[in-house]
Write an enzyme that holds these catalytic residues in place. Structure first.
Site, PDB file in Angstrom:
ATOM      1  CG  HIS A 163      -1.684  -1.215   1.464  1.00 33.26           C
ATOM      2  ND1 HIS A 163      -2.926  -1.484   0.945  1.00 33.26           N
ATOM      3  CD2 HIS A 163      -1.332  -2.325   2.168  1.00 33.26           C
ATOM      4  CE1 HIS A 163      -3.326  -2.688   1.332  1.00 33.26           C
ATOM      5  NE2 HIS A 163      -2.374  -3.219   2.067  1.00 33.26           N
ATOM      6  CB  SER A 284      11.951  23.242 -14.878  1.00 38.44           C
ATOM      7  OG  SER A 284      11.179  24.432 -14.925  1.00 38.44           O
TER       8      SER A 284
END
Ligand code: ARG
Length: 471
Positions: A163, A284
């Site tokens: 999980h 970026s």
């Protein structure tokens, strides 16, 4: 309709007075993409011609001219000198027309006892077979890169997750070794598919075989197929091999995307488990600090295309009556893009794995949170204090809650604190709470113990025929 288009096709135009409209040509032509099959088409034609000559259907002089002409066309296409024509529809007719220009009449005898239906089926089987062999080389390399990284990290501890919550301590090597197995099954699936790809449709002609005394076993052998397909109707109609191939490719792409997603997670600054090399990241345009895992993100996304191709093929084939329908021309682009997309994904993943650096300290730190040895504590209570596992689970859970309350790790609880929950606990409990010990204690076959992982890696190297630099 252009003047040129009004000219009827010299290849099938016998019964036609006019030619196809521009629009008809545009929807009908496959040459823009099926030119990728030129090498396979020439290979198939050469085998067919060789067989025709052996069976005395064409003369030795015809064969010689055909072979020389086809070799020349191969060179022309490979060098970019060939000019493809949309009027000639597809790769088969482009090559045959050029052959006639080059050698004249013998070219017109090449198509004896053959149809474009068995020709195209042969071409794409050869194509898929070649692609499977190339993909296997790429997947093997990826396994080798994983093996190397895994071998170096059988003692690099990190949390194993369920999980995406801390579960139990494992090693990074153990984690990567899981992917060696997954990629191994992908290779096996492709090899299994290859067996059904590798049967020859050549000589099935349009759908019903031929009255010429051909030898289909010979053409099968010349093209390295295992056998000729035993039913001509099936031979030209079957595309289940393409479904199998794209489904095996889909599963492989899904495996790569799971690893890609883990790489994205591991390389976030929250996790910081790994650092990707500059080769496989981008910056970026606005944020100077960014180092984005674009290659991993693209690999994560690529299964969308590949499974889309499987769906396209399945939809094309569903309900399609035997034998050939032009629908089947739509099988090419999904196949071509599947191999292109999968092979670049494999190569990029291989590179990322080889280049990544591992932050052992961050992995180690992550183990300080989430109580990864709580199961070991429960196991200790069973083994040393004779508790039933369910009761032990409850006691361990209560100790976890106590540690959370104190804001510390399980191993930082004092013995008095522990005994306030379970009076029978003694000093020995601390040894099982240690991360290394917990990881190495799982020495069951296929477990996390470094010694076991090393054995399994050595065995995987043999099973998957991998070059094991570690040995
Ligand atoms: N370009 C066609 C294809 O890719 C070749 C087969 C054409 N056969 C035919 N009967 N029209 O499927």
């Amino acid at each position: 309709m252009s003047e040129e288009n009004k000219q009827k096709s010299s290849i099938w135009g016998g019964r036609f007075k006019g030619g196809p409209s521009d629009l008809m040509q545009e929807i009908n032509a496959s040459i823009t993409f099926d030119k990728a099959l030129y090498a396979e088409d020439i290979q198939g034609s050469k085998a067919h011609a060789q067989m025709l000559e052996k069976q005395h259907i064409i003369s030795p002089d015809d064969l010689k001219a055909i072979q020389q002409g086809l070799d020349k066309i191969h060179r022309e296409i490979a060098s970019g000198a060939f000019s493809f024509s949309v009027e000639l529809e597809d790769i088969h007719m482009n090559i045959e027309t050029r052959l006639a220009e080059l050698i004249g009449d013998p070219a017109k005898r090449l198509h004896t006892a053959r149809s474009r239906n068995d020709q195209v089926a042969t071409d794409i089987r050869l194509y898929v077979r070649n692609q499977i062999d190339e993909l296997d080389v790429g997947l093997q390399q990826l396994q080798e890169n994983l093996l190397k990284k895994a071998g170096e990290n059988t003692k690099t501890l990190m949390p194993g997750y369920t999980h995406l919550q801390t579960a139990q301590p494992i090693s990074f090597g153990f984690h990567l070794a899981a992917y060696i197995e997954m990629i191994g099954r992908d290779r096996q699936r492709l090899q299994d598919c290859r067996k059904r790809v590798n049967e020859s449709p050549l000589g099935a002609a349009a759908l019903a075989g031929t009255s010429f005394p051909i030898d289909r076993h010979l053409t099968a052998k010349l093209l390295d197929f295992d056998r000729p397909m035993p039913n001509a109707l099936d031979a030209v109609s079957a595309r289940d091999f393409a479904l199998e191939f794209t489904s095996a490719a889909t599963i492989c792409a899904i495996h790569l995307s799971r690893l890609a997603e883990e790489i994205v997670i591991w390389s976030t600054d929250r996790f910081n488990f790994i650092r990707l090399s500059d080769e496989f990241t981008t910056g970026s345009s606005i944020m100077p600090q960014k180092k984005n895992p674009d290659a991993a993100e693209l690999i994560r996304a690529k299964p969308g295309r590949i499974m889309g191709h499987f769906i396209s093929l399945a939809t094309i084939l569903k309900g399609l009556p035997l034998a050939y329908g032009k629908d089947m021309q739509e099988d090419k682009e999904p196949l071509f893009d599947t191999t292109k997309t999968l092979s670049i994904s494999i190569a990029a993943m291989s590179g990322m794995i080889a280049d990544m650096s591992i932050n052992t300290a961050a992995m180690r730190d992550a183990l300080q949170k989430g109580h990864p040895t709580a199961t070991d504590l429960a196991d200790f209570l069973v083994r040393n204090l004779g508790k039933a596992f369910r009761d032990a689970h409850h006691i361990s859970g209560t100790l976890v809650a106590l540690a959370d309350e104190r804001g510390c790790a399980l191993e930082n609880l004092s013995l008095t604190e522990m005994q306030s929950i379970e009076p029978l606990l003694d000093e020995n409990v601390y040894s099982v709470l240690k991360i290394e010990e917990a990881c190495n204690a799982r020495s069951s076959f296929g477990g996390t113990a470094a010694s076991d992982v090393e054995l399994r890696l050595a065995e995987a190297a043999i099973r998957f025929n991998l070059n094991d630099e570690h040995e």
